[in-house]
Scaffold this active site. Structure first.
Site, PDB file in Angstrom:
ATOM      1  N   ASN A 137       6.486   9.784   8.338  1.00 43.16           N
ATOM      2  CA  ASN A 137       5.597   8.711   8.817  1.00 43.16           C
ATOM      3  C   ASN A 137       4.757   8.043   7.815  1.00 43.16           C
ATOM      4  O   ASN A 137       4.292   8.859   7.033  1.00 43.16           O
ATOM      5  CB  ASN A 137       4.817   9.734   9.941  1.00 43.16           C
ATOM      6  CG  ASN A 137       5.981  10.288  10.934  1.00 43.16           C
ATOM      7  OD1 ASN A 137       6.745   9.541  11.644  1.00 43.16           O
ATOM      8  ND2 ASN A 137       5.705  11.386  11.340  1.00 43.16           N
ATOM      9  N   GLY A 138       4.103   7.106   8.271  1.00 43.49           N
ATOM     10  CA  GLY A 138       2.944   6.402   7.463  1.00 43.49           C
ATOM     11  C   GLY A 138       3.699   5.571   6.364  1.00 43.49           C
ATOM     12  O   GLY A 138       2.742   4.967   5.379  1.00 43.49           O
ATOM     13  N   CYS A 139       4.788   5.248   6.336  1.00 45.61           N
ATOM     14  CA  CYS A 139       5.693   4.207   5.668  1.00 45.61           C
ATOM     15  C   CYS A 139       5.942   3.201   6.163  1.00 45.61           C
ATOM     16  O   CYS A 139       6.460   3.194   7.464  1.00 45.61           O
ATOM     17  CB  CYS A 139       6.603   4.824   4.971  1.00 45.61           C
ATOM     18  SG  CYS A 139       6.506   6.425   3.606  1.00 45.61           S
ATOM     19  N   ALA A 140       5.559   2.099   5.661  1.00 46.84           N
ATOM     20  CA  ALA A 140       6.070   0.702   6.488  1.00 46.84           C
ATOM     21  C   ALA A 140       7.406   0.353   6.568  1.00 46.84           C
ATOM     22  O   ALA A 140       7.738  -0.128   7.627  1.00 46.84           O
ATOM     23  CB  ALA A 140       5.337  -0.576   5.878  1.00 46.84           C
ATOM     24  N   SER A 141       8.220   0.856   5.192  1.00 49.18           N
ATOM     25  CA  SER A 141       9.696   0.722   5.567  1.00 49.18           C
ATOM     26  C   SER A 141      10.202   1.807   5.985  1.00 49.18           C
ATOM     27  O   SER A 141       9.557   3.185   6.258  1.00 49.18           O
ATOM     28  CB  SER A 141      10.190   0.413   4.232  1.00 49.18           C
ATOM     29  OG  SER A 141       9.751   1.137   3.133  1.00 49.18           O
TER      30      SER A 141
END
Length: 143
Positions: free
Chosen positions: A49-53
């Site tokens: 969680n917290g990654c754009a990709s």
């Protein structure tokens, strides 16, 4: 604390590359060399969680020098992020859990000059990956 050989190789290679286009190409090559995760491993429990990709990290218990260790594998749907995953795996995988928890990958990325050329979203994604890896190591150490 000495760096793992795989991470030191990456640091040395990045040190030879002055141009950021070459460094990005190298990161992409590192990511392409990662073995793919299975379809079943690309699941919500392994997603960071917290990654754009899309990023997935899989950890498995292991042993290093007679101590609890974690072995990491990972993948991303974005080429450069996949390369960043490869750098993190080189830094953390196969190390004792107490060393993983104590290793600040963000400081290592800064020393390599990697974070200064990442977008804010990618830098935040790296921080999310590092938080996940280190918290898993702390949990494994406490278990």
């Amino acid at each position: 604390m000495a760096h793992p050989a795989a991470f030191q190789d990456i640091a040395d290679n990045l040190g030879f590359l002055d141009d950021w286009e070459d460094r990005y190409r190298y990161l992409i090559e590192l990511g392409q060399a990662l073995p793919p995760l299975s379809e079943t491993e690309r699941n919500p429990a392994n997603k960071v969680n917290g990654c754009a990709s899309q990023v997935w990290l899989v950890s498995e218990a292991g042993e290093a020098d007679g101590r609890k260790a974690l072995i990491y594998r990972g993948e991303s749907d974005a080429m450069i992020v996949r390369g960043l995953v490869a750098v993190l795996i080189a830094l953390y995988s196969g190390r004792p859990v107490d060393e993983i928890a104590a290793t600040d990958a963000l400081a290592e990325f800064d020393a390599l000059g990697l974070r200064e050329h990442l977008t804010t979203q990618r830098a935040n994604g790296v921080a999310s990956m590092v938080d996940r890896i280190r918290s898993e190591a702390r949990a494994a150490a406490a278990a």
